[in-house]
Every structure is written in C-alpha cells, then in structure tokens.
Design an enzyme around this catalytic site. Structure first.
Site, PDB file in Angstrom:
ATOM      1  N   THR B  81       1.070  -1.150   0.086  1.00  0.00           N
ATOM      2  CA  THR B  81      -0.067  -0.044  -0.112  1.00  0.00           C
ATOM      3  C   THR B  81       0.836   1.226  -0.158  1.00  0.00           C
ATOM      4  O   THR B  81       1.419   1.455   1.043  1.00  0.00           O
ATOM      5  CB  THR B  81      -0.835   0.127   1.056  1.00  0.00           C
ATOM      6  N   LYS B 156      -7.677   1.316  -2.134  1.00  0.00           N
ATOM      7  CA  LYS B 156      -7.185   0.891  -1.071  1.00  0.00           C
ATOM      8  C   LYS B 156      -7.381   2.133  -0.012  1.00  0.00           C
ATOM      9  O   LYS B 156      -7.596   1.885   1.054  1.00  0.00           O
ATOM     10  CB  LYS B 156      -5.827   0.335  -1.001  1.00  0.00           C
ATOM     11  N   LYS B 224       0.235   6.075   8.201  1.00  0.00           N
ATOM     12  CA  LYS B 224       1.112   5.999   7.026  1.00  0.00           C
ATOM     13  C   LYS B 224      -0.090   6.191   5.831  1.00  0.00           C
ATOM     14  O   LYS B 224       0.217   6.912   4.876  1.00  0.00           O
ATOM     15  CB  LYS B 224       2.021   4.674   6.715  1.00  0.00           C
TER      16      LYS B 224
END
Lengths: 277, 277
Positions: B81, B156, B224
């Site tokens: 990701t 995502k 993150k």
C-alpha cells in the site's frame, strides 16, 4: 406496528391526532379513543410513538394525556426517539400514579415497522420490560434490555452516532474516489466485504453514487437525534469531535434544502466542499 | 501469500532482505535469489510487497532493483500500500523496458494472507490484469479490477478512509455509552444488526470495550495510509474534514505511545477527551 400487534392477537384501543389514521385500523380487535387519556383508561399497557420530546410530553403528560387516565399498575411504553431526561421525568410522574414507564425507541425504519423486524432498545425496570416483551416480539426482531429508564434512548443515540459518523466517512470515500477518477460503484464492491464494510456503505453508498436522495431517514430527523446526542453528551461531559462535526455537515445540508431528503444527501455537502457536483 | 502460490502449483524465485525469511520458503518449487533484479531475471511475473513508497522505489527502481533485471513482456505486481503517483512513475520506467506494472494492494490482514482470502484491488491494463488474475485467485477472494495503474492504491485508500472514520464513530459511541452508564457490550449487540452495523463495530468494538489493543492493524500503519490519503486528496483538491480530523486523533494516539497498538487504541484518545480511563 399496531397491525402487527393485532396480528398477534392483542385487542387495541387506538388514538391518533388525525382521526382517520386511527379509523383505518378499526376492526374486531381495534376500537378508537377520543384522547390519549381515554386510551389509558381502557388499557393495561399504553404505547406511544410520536415525533419529539415536546410531543411525548403532550401525549403522556398533557391535559388530555395518558397520565390523566392511567390505571394503577399500568405500563407506558414510549417508542419515540426523544430525550432520555424527559423519559426519566415522565417515569417519575407515572410512578406517583402507581404506573411505570419503559422507553423503547426503535430502528429499522418503515420497512422494519411493517415487517415486524424492528430493533427495539428498551429501558425500564426488568419487571416492566418482561411484562411488555411479548408485545415487542410482535413488533420487532432484535429486542434488547438496556437497563433503567432512559437507557433505551441512550442506546438509540449510540446508534445515531454510529450511522451518522459512518455515513460521512462513506461520503468522503465516494467523493475521494470520484475526484480521483475511480468508478465509485466498483470501489464499493471492492471493499464492502472486508474491514471497511458496513450497512451504511452497502445500502446508502449506491444511493450516494446514484444521487438518489429519497428518504429512508430524513436529515431533519437525524438532526433532531444528533441534538439529543449532543445534549446528553454535554450533560455527561462527553466530547464527541466526529459526531459534532457531522452534525454541522448535516446543518449545511439543511441550509441547501436537503432537510426532507434522506441522510445520504449529506454527501452533496461533502461533494460541494471539493467543488464536485 | 508465497505459500498459497506454491500450493496452487506456481514455481517461485524469492528474495527477502532478511535471507532467512526467504530460505524458510525454499523447497521443490521455490529457489532463492540474491537480489530483486535476480528475481526479475528469472521470472515472467514479479510480485513485490513491502512497507512504503520508499521501499517500493528501492525494490523496483533501486540499483539492485527489479527494473535492472526485468525481461521484456514481464508484469510487475506491487501489492504494497503506497502512493498511487509512485506506482504511475514506476509503471512509466517499466514501460521503457517493455514491461508493465499492476498495483494491487490488499486488505484482510495476516489472517487473510494465510488463508488466501485477501481482498485485492488492482490497477493496470486489462491485459496485464487478466494475465496475473490466476495468481490473485491463489492469494485472495474478492479480486477487483479498478482501472489504470494507481487505481488499486486509490481504492485501497478509500478503504482506509472508511475504516478509520468509522472506527472513530465506534469509539465515540462507546465512550458516550460508558459515560452515560450503559453497558457498552449490550449497546453493541443491540445495534450491530441494523443500520449502525459494520465490520469495525462488530470486530473492533468488543476490543475497545475490553481495552484489548493487540494489532490487528497498527496505528503507525494506518497513519502512513492516511498520509497517502491526504496527499492524494490534496493533489486532486478533495476536502476530507472527517478523515483529516481522524488522522489528528491517531496522531494523538501516537503521542501517547499507541503507535504499535491496533487501530482500536484510538478509542483511548476519544476516552481521554472526556476524562474517562
């Protein structure tokens, strides 16, 4: 809800401000009363479901209200979504007449009311709850005893925090998707089966995408409930940064004329923030 | 994920920075390489899954990276990701070597990786996607083609907006419940079957109640991802009031030492706002 009680074999005395609405129910097991107090005179269990705290105070505590006709030993079940504090006050007044209150707000909407699949969240004495439980079972599916009077309302308010905060998250994800060139329907299908999954995403997400703002549950009503949330939160010194911001976004939705649209119309405000139609 | 590919009959060449981790996989179908470029020399399809954008840039574009050994016609599948923009840049570099990239981040955690039930959200050409689809089917369950390179990452990121905003809503509902004297477990059971229902509520709600902060998914990692969300949102002029506030609450959780706890530890920050332990 009344029809489901009749279907389960209960005899009802009904009152509605709009008499025609009551008369539509009239039949072998259903008679019509002229006032809430007359309903109470003729009943052992009295059920109320109206719009807001003021309406409940009128219907139960007003000059022709339930309390005026209540019989000792009766249980009043208020299924409206209103202030927990008002329920506690009304319970005290009923106790002075040897009656008691169960607050039992519902979720599941019109469809749940018709199908008898409502979720019912009830507060009151355990004894009063057990007494009215068979009636709840005729009207709902998930029936939860939540503790003393007011706790049904508090549980419903938790429900409203959850739905409204999550719906704004759904709206933001869809706006993020659209402005970044994703197909929002594909995005929803990709993620709804996992940790991002929710009733709001699967049921209202597609309506957000289609700009289908038919209510469901109106923004004016979620705003009433969020005011109850923030009032109860303030009284208990609970800080709710997300729920209070969400309340503001719904206020903006009302400013743009979406008050009588479904809650999913808040997505228009989230879109507008990013200059997206 | 590698084991599930072997189970499906694929021969692998594997590389890991920690050589022992690669050697643990060695066997009839699995040989070990000394660098990502060596993996690329020996493979038609190269899969990477590492922590962040910098790590992907190193593994694919670095001096011993995949690009150095890539064969014309190969497909690189990055399942990390990371930034959608970085994926697009790497795809351009690969195209100059007649190879192509599919970005295919996953959700479903360690459990999904082991069981082969990951959700996989993929971006790239349709042709490249179709070519690697059988490998995805060995590793995941819900596999979605999301459009051009970068769209897997963007999908995502939508997932991460949804989980993080909803989790803060869950935390607020539980704090509201506890400070108002409700049993939070009873509240969750009362509402999770209806419009308030979500994976976060049913799976992380009970952990919030029990103060079980084992990850799951660590706060440092959702942070993150939320930075990637806000970076991509900024680039596309998308205003995300809820997601950005949620990012701040997670920052507070990091300040209180919860960075390596599960995301549900953000509930401690929401509690602390209301002076609740």
């Amino acid at each position: 809800m009344a029809k489901n009680l009749v279907r389960a074999g209960y005899a009802l005395t009904v009152y509605n401000r709009t008499r025609a609405a009551a008369e539509a129910l009239a039949g072998e097991l259903v008679s019509i009363a002229d006032s809430p107090s007359q309903v109470a005179e003729r009943s052992d269990i009295v059920i109320t479901i109206v719009t807001d705290s003021a309406a409940v105070e009128e219907v139960i505590g007003g000059p022709e209200g339930v309390i005026q006709g209540i019989k000792p030993g009766s249980v009043v079940v208020d299924m409206s979504t209103i202030s927990p504090a008002v329920e506690r006050t009304l319970d005290k007044e009923l106790r002075s007449r040897s009656a008691t209150l169960v607050d039992a707000p519902v979720s599941g909407g019109d469809v749940g009311a018709i199908k008898g699949t409502l979720a019912i969240m009830a507060g009151g004495t355990r004894k009063a709850f057990d007494r009215v439980l068979p009636l709840f079972e005729a009207m709902g599916k998930t029936i939860t005893y939540c503790g003393p009077v007011g706790n049904g309302q508090l549980t419903k308010l938790c429900n409203q925090i959850l739905v409204s905060v999550n719906l704004v998250g759904v709206s933001e994800a869809i706006v993020f998707a659209r402005k970044n060139g994703l197909d929002a329907t594909t995005m929803i299908k990709a993620v709804e089966g996992g940790a991002a999954g929710s009733w709001q995403l699967s049921n209202l997400g597609p309506k957000v995408v289609d700009k289908d703002f038919d209510p469901g549950f109106m923004i004016d009503l979620i705003q009433k409930d969020l005011r109850l949330v923030l009032e109860a939160a303030g009284a208990a010194s609970v800080a709710l940064p997300a729920a209070s911001m969400v309340h503001q976004l719904f206020t903006s939705a009302q400013a743009f004329g979406h008050g009588r649209d479904g809650t999913q119309a808040v997505s228009q405000i989230v879109s507008r923030l990013s200059n997206l139609e």
